[in-house]
Every structure is written in structure tokens, then in C-alpha cells.
Design a protein around this motif. Sequence first.
Motif: not given
Length: 181
Positions: A60-61, A74-78, A175-176
Motif C-alpha cells: 500500500l505504501v 489522497s485515495k492511496k494515502f487513505q 500534509s499527507r
Amino acid sequence: VGPRERHLKTAELASAPSLQNGSPWPKAEVLPGLDEYDWEILTRQALPELISRYDNVRVLVDNFQKSNGRQEASKKFQLVFQEVMKLWVGGSFDWPGVERWDAFIGRVRSSLDTMRKAASKGQKLVAFTSGGPPRWPAALLSATGLRGVGRSRSSGVIQSPLPKIIACSSTASSSRTLPRH
């Protein structure tokens, strides 16, 4: 009200219309137990260890770091965040400086109990805190054993049917970014 400045500011903004109209509004009482958990330690400091221990977190990272554009990132950070939260809630890791899930729920429960005990019968209570609307229903359900806690999609307001607790979550910019591995 949670102890952070944004909690107090949100409570102040929420009270303004009532006070301007001459309607009663109780003085905000700070309850440290309504403070947020430290998500930055969870997602930044503990993440290298989680990446080395859990292949799904590593994947995922990697996907997050290969994101194209802000919306995809943003979607992948979530997704990364949700996986880290699952591990935290499940007790899968214990990290120095990270409050354990059961301790977090314990202090939320204690604050909600304090609010209930101080209230008159039939009185509505409002809790201003942060940590994000998606996390409050889980905390409320887990801390109180309530069923049917709902959340307004637009406002982040959470209403529980029985002890008449309404929890409002203030928003904070963040910040993401995640550490490279």
C-alpha cells in the motif's frame, strides 16, 4: 471540548449564533480525554516497522508513493491510513509514544461518562473534538456500547440516540506524506 485550540475555536464558532440571539449556551468545559490520538506517530514513526512486518502495508505504501496527482495520492494515502488503523485497533503493534487503542477508548469513555454525570435529565450534550468524523462513530460505539450512532455526511456531526450526546469533529489541515523505505 477537547483541549486543542481548534477544539475550543470550533466550540466558540458553534456557540456564536445562540449567544448573538440571546439564547443560553453553556460555558465550554475542557476534557483532556476528548483529545485526539497522535495519528502522525502512527503513520510516520511506526510505519517503517509496519512496512517491514506486514507485506500488505508495504504494498500500500509503494502504491501511494507511485501515485500520479493529488486525487490519486489522497485515495492511496487513505488506504494506507485505514490499514494502519486496523492494525492499531486490533492491537497488532505496540509502539513507544503511541497510545494503545484500549487506552484511547478508555479515556473517551471516561470523558463521555463525565459529561453524562454532569448533565441534567434530558439535557443534550455537545462534544467538540478532532481526529476526524470517521473515527468518532467507532470510538463512541466502542466506548459506550451504543448501537445506531449516525453521522451527517456534510457536517461531521455525530448523533447517538440514547444518552443524547452530539459529538462535533473539528477539521485540521494536514500534509499527507509518508516516510520513504
